[in-house]
Design an enzyme around this catalytic site. Structure first.
Site, PDB file in Angstrom:
ATOM      1  N   CYS A 284       0.810  -1.197   0.030  1.00  0.00           N
ATOM      2  CA  CYS A 284       0.061  -0.003   0.025  1.00  0.00           C
ATOM      3  C   CYS A 284       0.752   1.212  -0.085  1.00  0.00           C
ATOM      4  O   CYS A 284       0.326   2.446  -0.277  1.00  0.00           O
ATOM      5  CB  CYS A 284      -1.184  -0.127   1.190  1.00  0.00           C
ATOM      6  SG  CYS A 284      -1.742  -1.461   1.193  1.00  0.00           S
TER       7      CYS A 284
ATOM      8  N   HIS B   6      -3.648   6.698   2.138  1.00  0.00           N
ATOM      9  CA  HIS B   6      -4.163   5.235   1.743  1.00  0.00           C
ATOM     10  C   HIS B   6      -5.517   4.821   2.028  1.00  0.00           C
ATOM     11  O   HIS B   6      -5.783   5.448   3.196  1.00  0.00           O
ATOM     12  CB  HIS B   6      -2.951   4.031   1.861  1.00  0.00           C
ATOM     13  CG  HIS B   6      -3.389   2.800   2.055  1.00  0.00           C
ATOM     14  ND1 HIS B   6      -4.138   2.319   0.908  1.00  0.00           N
ATOM     15  CD2 HIS B   6      -3.446   1.897   2.986  1.00  0.00           C
ATOM     16  CE1 HIS B   6      -4.348   0.867   1.065  1.00  0.00           C
ATOM     17  NE2 HIS B   6      -4.107   0.750   2.367  1.00  0.00           N
TER      18      HIS B   6
ATOM     19  N   ASN C 272     -10.467  -1.006  -0.734  1.00  0.00           N
ATOM     20  CA  ASN C 272      -8.936  -0.921  -0.454  1.00  0.00           C
ATOM     21  C   ASN C 272      -8.292  -1.457  -1.699  1.00  0.00           C
ATOM     22  O   ASN C 272      -8.664  -2.704  -1.686  1.00  0.00           O
ATOM     23  CB  ASN C 272      -8.728  -1.551   0.921  1.00  0.00           C
ATOM     24  CG  ASN C 272      -7.376  -1.702   1.066  1.00  0.00           C
ATOM     25  OD1 ASN C 272      -6.279  -1.333   0.165  1.00  0.00           O
ATOM     26  ND2 ASN C 272      -6.668  -1.678   2.378  1.00  0.00           N
TER      27      ASN C 272
END
Length: 329
Positions: A120, A254, A285
């Site tokens: 990420c 993020h 996500n």
């Protein structure tokens, strides 16, 4: 004496591109195997739906679509790209890289091309490297892509992470600038928490009879680390850039969890004038793709943010992190 290259003094992000999985997956489609509910997922994560790609779509296909848009918006020819960087943890093979295939598909060959495995934080790592390459003279333009098809590594019965994940790719073209467009990067790792996010088994264990490896996480460990430790990194990125929270036009963390995003904003003391990216609510996500996807959406919905300052921070498996302040294209 050996000759040396000299690059450009300043760099900036010229344009973004985005591609999301074509299928909208609501919470109700996922709650059965994890014995949960739409309400629980919304409260815990902020996610209402997530985008996932079909079985015939690979991460590189999403990367190509995002890259083509970014290149077109940047107003350059693919042959002007000197380096292609792809941040991903879901390439279909260990080698060769997704980046070299992407470079060929978009017409950027013989650009240098390689993948970044920083989960990420991968996009922020890519921006850091692009900035360095252009300043050192290694390239005039660098394509940075975060691309993931996380639905390929999901166990539908896993309650720790499966319902969070989506598929997508975000791309940015970085090039020379007349003014500072990318501030110094703050990045690093904490391998003491190496197993907080990862796969359920190694390939050798799978070959020996273990179930197919899928993603999982220690949710509370990751949440505490993100909320407390990453806020320190974000503050350091602001300080290094010489920027105060009230100077920001946008905050693009993020897209891990809406509670983490909201706590971030609270701890940083962001004023209401700062637009906060919350793309997770309808995209999910998407790991390395989440920051460029969220930024692309912000600029579409708020074109007045163009030219403003954005703090972006990525953090994830490793554990690794990267943050920088950038000027929005």
């Amino acid at each position: 004496m050996l000759q040396q290259r000299r690059g450009h003094e300043f760099t900036r992000i010229l344009a973004f591109g985005a591609a999301r999985g074509e299928n909208v997956v609501p919470n109700d489609d996922l709650v059965g195997p994890i014995d949960s509910s739409d309400e629980w997922i919304r409260q815990r994560t902020g996610i209402i739906t997530r985008k996932r790609a079909g079985k015939d779509v690979e991460a590189v296909d999403l990367a190509e679509a995002a890259a083509r848009e970014a290149i077109e918006k940047a107003g350059i020819d693919p042959t002007q790209i000197g380096v292609v960087l792809v941040s991903t943890v879901t390439h279909t093979v260990a080698t060769p890289s997704m980046a070299s295939l992407l470079a060929e598909r978009i017409g950027a060959t013989p650009a240098a091309a390689y993948d970044i495995s920083a989960a990420c934080a991968g996009y922020a790592y890519g921006i850091a490297q692009a900035d360095s390459f252009i300043k050192s003279g290694l390239a005039d333009h660098v394509l940075v892509v975060g691309a993931e098809k996380l639905s390929d590594v999901v166990d539908p019965t896993d309650r720790s992470i499966s319902f969070l994940l989506g598929d997508g790719a975000g791309a940015a073209v970085v090039g020379p600038s007349d003014f500072p467009g990318i501030a110094p990067t703050i990045w690093g790792s904490d391998g003491s928490k190496w197993d907080a996010i990862g796969m359920t088994a190694t390939y050798n264990e799978w070959e020996a009879g273990a179930p197919r490896p899928t993603m999982r996480q220690a949710g509370q460990t990751v949440f505490r680390w993100a909320v407390w430790e990453m806020v320190k990194v974000a503050r350091q990125a602001l300080e290094t850039a010489g920027v105060r929270p009230e100077d920001l036009a946008a905050f693009v963390p993020h897209q891990a969890n809406i509670r983490i995003i909201d706590e971030f904003a609270k701890q940083l003391g962001l004023p209401e004038t700062v637009t906060i990216a919350r793309d997770i609510t309808t995209t999910g996500n998407t790991s390395a793709a989440s920051i460029p996807l969220a930024t692309h959406r912000l600029l579409e919905e708020h074109p007045d943010l163009s030219g403003g300052l954005a703090l972006q921070i990525g953090f994830g498996a490793g554990l690794v992190f990267g943050a920088q302040v950038v000027v929005l294209p």
